[in-house]
Design a protein around this motif. Structure first.
Motif, PDB file in Angstrom:
ATOM      1  N   LEU A 120       0.824  -1.213   0.000  1.00  0.00           N
ATOM      2  CA  LEU A 120       0.000   0.000   0.000  1.00  0.00           C
ATOM      3  C   LEU A 120       0.853   1.257   0.000  1.00  0.00           C
ATOM      4  O   LEU A 120       0.542   2.237  -0.687  1.00  0.00           O
ATOM      5  CB  LEU A 120      -0.928  -0.009   1.218  1.00  0.00           C
ATOM      6  N   LEU A 121       1.956   1.236   0.786  1.00  0.00           N
ATOM      7  CA  LEU A 121       2.855   2.385   0.797  1.00  0.00           C
ATOM      8  C   LEU A 121       3.489   2.611  -0.573  1.00  0.00           C
ATOM      9  O   LEU A 121       3.639   3.747  -1.035  1.00  0.00           O
ATOM     10  CB  LEU A 121       3.934   2.179   1.853  1.00  0.00           C
ATOM     11  N   ALA A 122       3.848   1.500  -1.225  1.00  0.00           N
ATOM     12  CA  ALA A 122       4.449   1.630  -2.552  1.00  0.00           C
ATOM     13  C   ALA A 122       3.453   2.205  -3.556  1.00  0.00           C
ATOM     14  O   ALA A 122       3.790   3.071  -4.375  1.00  0.00           O
ATOM     15  CB  ALA A 122       4.948   0.260  -3.027  1.00  0.00           C
ATOM     16  N   LEU A 123       2.194   1.748  -3.465  1.00  0.00           N
ATOM     17  CA  LEU A 123       1.175   2.281  -4.358  1.00  0.00           C
ATOM     18  C   LEU A 123       0.913   3.766  -4.092  1.00  0.00           C
ATOM     19  O   LEU A 123       0.753   4.567  -5.034  1.00  0.00           O
ATOM     20  CB  LEU A 123      -0.130   1.485  -4.208  1.00  0.00           C
ATOM     21  N   ALA A 124       0.887   4.126  -2.797  1.00  0.00           N
ATOM     22  CA  ALA A 124       0.675   5.537  -2.458  1.00  0.00           C
ATOM     23  C   ALA A 124       1.831   6.397  -2.957  1.00  0.00           C
ATOM     24  O   ALA A 124       1.630   7.496  -3.491  1.00  0.00           O
ATOM     25  CB  ALA A 124       0.513   5.682  -0.934  1.00  0.00           C
ATOM     26  N   ALA A 125       3.064   5.866  -2.773  1.00  0.00           N
ATOM     27  CA  ALA A 125       4.230   6.619  -3.248  1.00  0.00           C
ATOM     28  C   ALA A 125       4.202   6.764  -4.767  1.00  0.00           C
ATOM     29  O   ALA A 125       4.507   7.829  -5.320  1.00  0.00           O
ATOM     30  CB  ALA A 125       5.514   5.922  -2.796  1.00  0.00           C
ATOM     31  N   LEU A 126       3.822   5.690  -5.461  1.00  0.00           N
ATOM     32  CA  LEU A 126       3.746   5.740  -6.915  1.00  0.00           C
ATOM     33  C   LEU A 126       2.686   6.740  -7.368  1.00  0.00           C
ATOM     34  O   LEU A 126       2.905   7.520  -8.314  1.00  0.00           O
ATOM     35  CB  LEU A 126       3.433   4.339  -7.464  1.00  0.00           C
TER      36      LEU A 126
END
Length: 299
Positions: free
Chosen positions: A13-19
């Motif tokens: 989820l953090l990676a998706l938010a960062a992306l």
């Protein structure tokens, strides 16, 4: 779900938010750059820069090419306008003195020539005056078309301008036995006083010239957005098939074939009207006179 699974989900989820945030930041940066490029183009100081070959940057690159071409076209257009401005100035300057000399010598000939030559000298003077009028009209229209002369509309009352315009043609109307009527006017509009007076004078001149008997009436009517200046006569009228051609350059209707004029007066009226956000219309019925309406914006 195990602790390891929860941790993996959180990282995902953090990676998706960062992306998502990075993509939004990149898009906002692109839009800011495009906005900056458009501002630079509007100011006339745009300069193309080097861009990378990403898909988003391709849009920026194509816009840069378009703006560069637009800037070149704008410079070329300005150069052409400068050339036209210089040409018009040369024509005006080079023809003014010869025509003035022709008129002067014609007057001297009329005073010295024998009686049997008076008709020839009078015809010479008439043609020289017609040539002078043609040159002046063409120079005026060319200056307006080329943007050399810029209209400067400003709020003001119409009454004083109309009174001055009507007074110029009162003697000619009296000679023909015409009643030149100026109805009371308290309306205001946004207009260029000098050039609007030129347009109104052309309309009154035509009305007096082509009306054999009766009257010429100048009136004003105010609407919400426009003020309408009417010049109405009791002349022979204009055939319906000619109304659409009246404002073309050099057009002269059948009724005008035997009268003075070169066919640029109404064309100049239209150019003046359009140059300050207005327009002009003609209404007529054969045998019942004609009415020309000049519409001027109120704000």
């Amino acid at each position: 779900m195990t602790r390891a699974g929860c941790g993996l989900l959180a990282l995902l989820l953090l990676a998706l938010a960062a992306l998502f945030l990075w993509d939004r930041w990149r898009m906002r940066r692109l839009l800011r750059r495009l906005d900056q490029m458009l501002d630079e183009a509007a100011r006339g100081d745009f300069r193309q820069e080097a861009f990378d070959e990403t898909l988003l940057s391709a849009v920026e690159t194509r816009l840069a090419h378009y703006l560069s071409a637009s800037a070149i076209s704008a410079r070329n257009l300005q150069e052409e306008r400068d050339k036209i401005k210089s040409l018009i100035a040369d024509i005006s300057h080079q023809t003014k003195t010869p025509i003035a000399n022709v008129l002067l010598y014609t007057q001297l000939l009329e005073e010295a020539a024998p009686a049997d030559c008076q008709a020839y000298t009078a015809a010479l003077g008439e043609q020289a005056a017609k040539l002078q009028s043609l040159i002046e009209a063409l120079v005026k229209t060319s200056r307006l078309e080329a943007g050399v002369l810029v209209l400067q509309p400003r709020p003001g009352p119409l009454g004083p301008m109309l009174e001055e315009a009507a007074s110029q043609f009162a003697p000619r109307a009296a000679e023909k036995g015409l009643a030149l009527i100026l109805e009371p006017c308290g309306a205001e509009a946004v207009f260029d006083p000098k050039w609007t007076a030129e347009a109104v004078c052309n309309l009154i001149d035509n009305a007096v010239k082509y009306t054999p008997a009766g009257s010429v009436t100048v009136s004003v009517r105010a609407y919400e957005l426009f003020v309408r200046v009417d010049v109405e006569d009791t002349g022979p009228g204009i055939p319906e098939e000619e109304l659409a051609k009246l404002f073309q350059r050099f057009y002269r209707g059948g009724a005008a074939s035997g009268a003075e004029g070169v066919g640029v007066g109404l064309y100049l009226v239209r150019q003046i009207a359009q140059g300050q956000g207005g327009y002009v219309k003609a209404f007529s019925r054969p045998g019942r006179g004609a009415k020309f309406s000049l519409f001027l914006p109120r704000s």
